[in-house]
Design a protein around this motif. Structure first.
Motif, PDB file in Angstrom:
ATOM      1  N   ASP A 125     -14.918  -3.018   3.082  1.00 36.54           N
ATOM      2  CA  ASP A 125     -15.990  -2.366   2.329  1.00 36.54           C
ATOM      3  C   ASP A 125     -17.361  -2.963   2.661  1.00 36.54           C
ATOM      4  O   ASP A 125     -17.519  -4.181   2.761  1.00 36.54           O
ATOM      5  CB  ASP A 125     -15.750  -2.502   0.823  1.00 36.54           C
ATOM      6  CG  ASP A 125     -14.591  -1.643   0.339  1.00 36.54           C
ATOM      7  OD1 ASP A 125     -14.301  -0.622   0.998  1.00 36.54           O
ATOM      8  OD2 ASP A 125     -13.980  -1.993  -0.688  1.00 36.54           O
TER       9      ASP A 125
ATOM     10  N   TRP B  45      -9.227   4.271   5.047  1.00 34.96           N
ATOM     11  CA  TRP B  45      -8.407   3.678   6.094  1.00 34.96           C
ATOM     12  C   TRP B  45      -9.119   3.748   7.440  1.00 34.96           C
ATOM     13  O   TRP B  45      -9.972   4.604   7.668  1.00 34.96           O
ATOM     14  CB  TRP B  45      -7.083   4.420   6.218  1.00 34.96           C
ATOM     15  CG  TRP B  45      -6.096   4.169   5.125  1.00 34.96           C
ATOM     16  CD1 TRP B  45      -6.177   3.233   4.135  1.00 34.96           C
ATOM     17  CD2 TRP B  45      -4.873   4.877   4.917  1.00 34.96           C
ATOM     18  NE1 TRP B  45      -5.066   3.314   3.321  1.00 34.96           N
ATOM     19  CE2 TRP B  45      -4.257   4.303   3.781  1.00 34.96           C
ATOM     20  CE3 TRP B  45      -4.235   5.926   5.565  1.00 34.96           C
ATOM     21  CZ2 TRP B  45      -3.029   4.759   3.288  1.00 34.96           C
ATOM     22  CZ3 TRP B  45      -3.018   6.392   5.094  1.00 34.96           C
ATOM     23  CH2 TRP B  45      -2.423   5.808   3.967  1.00 34.96           C
TER      24      TRP B  45
ATOM     25  N   PHE C  81       0.805  -1.219   0.000  1.00 33.55           N
ATOM     26  CA  PHE C  81       0.000   0.000   0.000  1.00 33.55           C
ATOM     27  C   PHE C  81       0.840   1.272   0.000  1.00 33.55           C
ATOM     28  O   PHE C  81       0.430   2.280  -0.585  1.00 33.55           O
ATOM     29  CB  PHE C  81      -0.914   0.020   1.225  1.00 33.55           C
ATOM     30  CG  PHE C  81      -1.911  -1.090   1.261  1.00 33.55           C
ATOM     31  CD1 PHE C  81      -2.981  -1.122   0.387  1.00 33.55           C
ATOM     32  CD2 PHE C  81      -1.793  -2.125   2.182  1.00 33.55           C
ATOM     33  CE1 PHE C  81      -3.913  -2.151   0.414  1.00 33.55           C
ATOM     34  CE2 PHE C  81      -2.711  -3.163   2.221  1.00 33.55           C
ATOM     35  CZ  PHE C  81      -3.780  -3.185   1.327  1.00 33.55           C
TER      36      PHE C  81
ATOM     37  N   ASP D 244     -10.891   5.915  -3.779  1.00 28.91           N
ATOM     38  CA  ASP D 244     -11.372   4.536  -3.657  1.00 28.91           C
ATOM     39  C   ASP D 244     -10.736   3.785  -2.495  1.00 28.91           C
ATOM     40  O   ASP D 244     -10.797   2.558  -2.438  1.00 28.91           O
ATOM     41  CB  ASP D 244     -11.113   3.773  -4.957  1.00 28.91           C
ATOM     42  CG  ASP D 244      -9.631   3.723  -5.311  1.00 28.91           C
ATOM     43  OD1 ASP D 244      -8.843   4.482  -4.690  1.00 28.91           O
ATOM     44  OD2 ASP D 244      -9.255   2.928  -6.184  1.00 28.91           O
ATOM     45  N   THR D 245     -10.125   4.523  -1.562  1.00 34.62           N
ATOM     46  CA  THR D 245      -9.426   3.872  -0.445  1.00 34.62           C
ATOM     47  C   THR D 245      -9.762   4.548   0.876  1.00 34.62           C
ATOM     48  O   THR D 245      -9.476   5.732   1.066  1.00 34.62           O
ATOM     49  CB  THR D 245      -7.898   3.913  -0.649  1.00 34.62           C
ATOM     50  OG1 THR D 245      -7.566   3.337  -1.912  1.00 34.62           O
ATOM     51  CG2 THR D 245      -7.194   3.139   0.458  1.00 34.62           C
TER      52      THR D 245
ATOM     53  N   LEU E  31      -6.878  -1.200   6.383  1.00 28.97           N
ATOM     54  CA  LEU E  31      -7.808  -0.911   5.298  1.00 28.97           C
ATOM     55  C   LEU E  31      -9.235  -1.196   5.778  1.00 28.97           C
ATOM     56  O   LEU E  31      -9.495  -2.236   6.390  1.00 28.97           O
ATOM     57  CB  LEU E  31      -7.472  -1.797   4.102  1.00 28.97           C
ATOM     58  CG  LEU E  31      -7.947  -1.347   2.716  1.00 28.97           C
ATOM     59  CD1 LEU E  31      -7.301  -0.024   2.331  1.00 28.97           C
ATOM     60  CD2 LEU E  31      -7.615  -2.414   1.687  1.00 28.97           C
TER      61      LEU E  31
END
Length: 247
Positions: A132, A61, A20, A58-59, A129
């Motif tokens: 989702d 944390w 990452f 799109d990320t 992460l």
């Protein structure tokens, strides 16, 4: 994935998941940095506050500052005794997450960890992460019953963790997540570790069972019953799914 140790200064060290990041910017662990960027998109309360921050379009944390629990937290909020980097809580948790992911377990992806030391005391942070479209099983059960199949999959997820020898220090209903695909995830591996033997596995399951009983007694609309735990044990014991478990 590769984990890289960086010595930033005499008192600050980081671990970075190079899948990452190439380097861990110190700002990444600073709550005010994200708030000034208006990148805080949510938070969860527990011991202190865990922030959900938008690192990229799109990320997302999860930023967690390590804090103490129990009575001692009233005296020492976020300070821990330093006995070596390898024994610090975020370094242990990040490496354990890395080991579990390498074994195919559904756990959060570790991004970076930070230890800031002053003398024999350290403070620490961890970034993972965000999973989702997931919510914890406690929240699910306050809305509707879970299917036998989901309980079976929860049991299988715990069994996979135990097969790897991972003891979960706080296996409760809030540390089990379910995403939109009904995939089961286990989270919060602070103070967790790999160990040998068998007796501790039953104690882990007992802790989860007690958390379910506690929530049912506390919450009038908590959709859980004894038969659900039996479906969980079927999955844990890797028994064939019954007809009810596939409904």
């Amino acid at each position: 994935m590769a984990i890289k140790h960086q010595k930033i200064s005499m008192g600050r060290h980081t671990l970075v998941n190079t899948h990452f990041l190439s380097n861990a910017n110190g700002s990444f662990f600073d709550e005010q940095y994200w708030r000034k960027k208006q990148a805080v998109v949510g938070q969860a309360t527990g011991r202190g506050t865990t922030l959900f921050v938008q690192h990229a379009p799109d990320t997302c944390w999860v930023l967690r500052h390590y804090r103490r629990g129990g009575v001692i937290a009233k005296l020492i909020d976020d300070q821990f005794l330093y006995t070596g980097l390898a024994k610090t809580r975020p370094f242990q948790e990040m490496r354990l997450l890395n080991t579990m992911q390498a074994a195919g377990l559904k756990v959060p992806s570790p991004v970076a960890a930070q230890v800031t030391r002053r003398g024999m005391i350290y403070r620490a942070d961890l970034i993972t992460l965000k999973i989702d479209n997931a919510q914890d099983l406690h929240h699910v059960l306050t809305q509707q019953p879970a299917t036998d199949l989901l309980w079976y999959d929860v049991g299988q997820a715990i069994r996979k963790m135990h097969n790897l020898g991972v003891y979960h220090h706080d296996l409760n209903i809030r540390n089990i997540m379910v995403d939109d695909n009904q995939t089961v995830w286990i989270i919060d591996f602070d103070r967790c570790y790999q160990r040998s033997g068998e007796s501790w596995k039953a104690k882990n399951l007992d802790r989860l069972y007690r958390s379910l009983q506690k929530e049912r007694a506390r919450c009038p609309s908590f959709f859980w019953q004894q038969e659900d735990f039996e479906a969980l044990l079927q999955g844990y014991q890797q028994q064939p799914k019954t007809a009810s478990a596939v409904r």
